[in-house]
Design an enzyme around this catalytic site. Structure first.
Site: not given
Ligand code: UD1
Length: 429
Positions: A22-23, A124, A129, A313, A405
């Site tokens: 999915k990711n 969420c 996030r 995850d 999902r």
């Molecule tokens: C993706 C995955 C999710 C997984 C996560 C971490 C998808 C669709 N989702 O989520 O399943 O759990 O990677 O492996 O691929 N952060 C910030 N600012 C930002 C972006 C992120 O502070 O602009 C923080 C987040 O709150 C979190 C950390 O960075 O603490 C990592 O998040 P991130 O790797 O961005 O997760 P996603 O891409 O949302």
């Protein structure tokens, strides 16, 4: 509304095909917006999130065609995304609210049209996030960012530049990587996420004509090109689905052969911890054979980390397994706050877990007891299914839209390996 009903205590045995990830699939579909002619993706999983993103891409002006033929338990779908014309550059609140990954259209729209208007995702179930890292990175390569009425508007001609991420973000790396492909100059992405899903995206972008070096490392270099073209790409197997079923085998004292390419590599961090817990893995011609070596699961100390560390995850599923360990285990969550929502539900099934800040201490018990349970996010829901498979008696997992999902044909897959599991109407909700 439906619920999943599990009669626990049945050993799992057999072969389990692992679906497309999915990711990986979600960013790959967004990459379809970057080319005027079609991007054909094979092995896309049949999941609610894929449908949600497909409807957003359609709203933005793409045509999506499906090849549904031969959908049996192990086969993904082939989808072609053709975005000859972008009809709208706005991703509305209703879409982004349903699925956070919708923010991944921002990079492609901005790069292609010089403008993208995307709703801010908000909080969420697993934490706050934010998307600040995405926005700062777009500014670093020449975009102007404005926030208004709950929306972010990114605009301008992308020039390239250096992006240094202060923390590793999968989504921000993907968004900026896609945008940089059509920028006027060179983009360097430092402290990029190295997750296999990023490698999948980068490899597909290269097949579409992008110039990217450093793939698989934390420093990506992208030389912008004028346009990307049609390509075909096969989505990687879902390492989190594979990890979840590995746990299912261990918790039921069973043996499963997971069918999928490259599983030992993509599951690196998960396998390392599961080996410490006593699981034994054998590479086979078609995938990976897994079973529990000793009589009891061995207690572990695990900390969630970006790839190649132990993935956040898999944290909830590992915790479900550790409820049955010999002695005690400690699991620390470093990526998301508020990602222990499964703890009270596991405790209702008899687990002995104490949470202190971001650390959970799990004292192993002899057996879990079936109960009606529900969870607020995808992986937490899966941890309850896993607990139910091992528990004595009947477990009912409610709110299964979370599972829909992210786990393709969950009931059929587990049922085919000996689980007593069914989907039933839930009259309580
Ligand atoms: C993706 C995955 C999710 C997984 C996560 C971490 C998808 C669709 N989702 O989520 O399943 O759990 O990677 O492996 O691929 N952060 C910030 N600012 C930002 C972006 C992120 O502070 O602009 C923080 C987040 O709150 C979190 C950390 O960075 O603490 C990592 O998040 P991130 O790797 O961005 O997760 P996603 O891409 O949302």
């Amino acid at each position: 509304m439906e619920k999943i009903v599990i009669k626990g205590g049945h050993r799992l045995e057999g072969q389990l095909p692992i679906s497309g990830a999915k990711n990986a699939a979600l960013p790959l579909m967004c990459a379809g917006l970057l080319a005027k002619d079609g991007l054909t993706l094979h092995n896309l999983p049949h999941l609610a999130d894929i449908k949600t993103l497909a409807s957003l891409l359609t709203e933005l002006g793409s045509t999506i065609s499906y090849d549904e033929e031969g959908w049996d338990i192990g086969s993904g779908q082939t989808v072609t995304i053709a975005a000859s014309h972008i009809a709208s550059t706005t991703a509305p609140y209703d879409m982004v609210r349903k699925m956070r990954a919708s923010i991944l259209v921002l990079g492609p729209l901005l790069a292609r049209e010089g403008e993208a208007i995307v709703s801010l995702p908000g909080g969420c179930a697993i934490g706050n996030r934010p998307i600040d890292l995405h926005l700062k990175a777009f500014e670093d390569i020449g975009a102007t960012i404005e926030l208004k009425d709950g929306y972010v508007r990114a605009s301008g001609k992308l020039t390239g530049g250096t992006v240094h991420f202060p923390i590793v973000s999968v989504g921000a790396t993907e968004n900026i990587l896609m945008a940089a492909c059509l920028a006027d100059g060179i983009t360097i992405i430092e402290n990029a996420a190295k997750e296999p899903e990023i490698t999948d995206l980068a490899t597909c972008l290269v097949a579409m004509g992008a110039k990217i070096s450093g793939i698989g490392t934390s420093r990506l270099e992208v030389e912008g090109v004028n346009e990307l073209h049609a390509a075909e790409y096969t989505v990687m197997p879902d390492r989190i689905e594979a990890g979840s079923y590995t746990v299912a085998a261990a918790m039921t004292g069973g043996e499963l052969e997971l069918l999928g390419d490259n599983l030992p590599y993509v599951m690196t961090g998960t396998l390392e911890i599961l080996k410490q817990a006593g699981l034994v893995f054998t590479e086979t011609e078609r995938g990976l054979l897994t079973r529990l070596g000793p009589e009891k699961i061995i207690g572990i100390n695990a900390v969630t980390q970006p790839f190649p560390g132990f993935p956040t995850d898999m944290q909830a599923q590992l915790m479900a397994m550790m409820t049955l360990c010999d002695g005690a285990s400690v699991i620390t969550e470093t990526i998301f706050e508020n990602r222990f929502m499964h703890v009270p539900e596991l405790c209702r099934m008899g687990a002995d877990i104490t949470v202190n800040g971001s650390t959970a201490t799990i004292r192993g018990i002899e057996k879990l007891l079936g109960a009606p349970v529900m969870a607020t996010d995808l992986r937490a829901s899966m941890s309850l299914v896993l607990a139910g498979l091992a528990a004595e008696g009947v477990t009912e997992v409610k709110r299964i839209y979370h599972l829909d999902r992210g786990y393709e044909r969950l009931v059929q897959k587990l049922g085919s390996c000996g689980a007593k599991i069914s989907r039933e109407k839930d009259n309580d909700i």
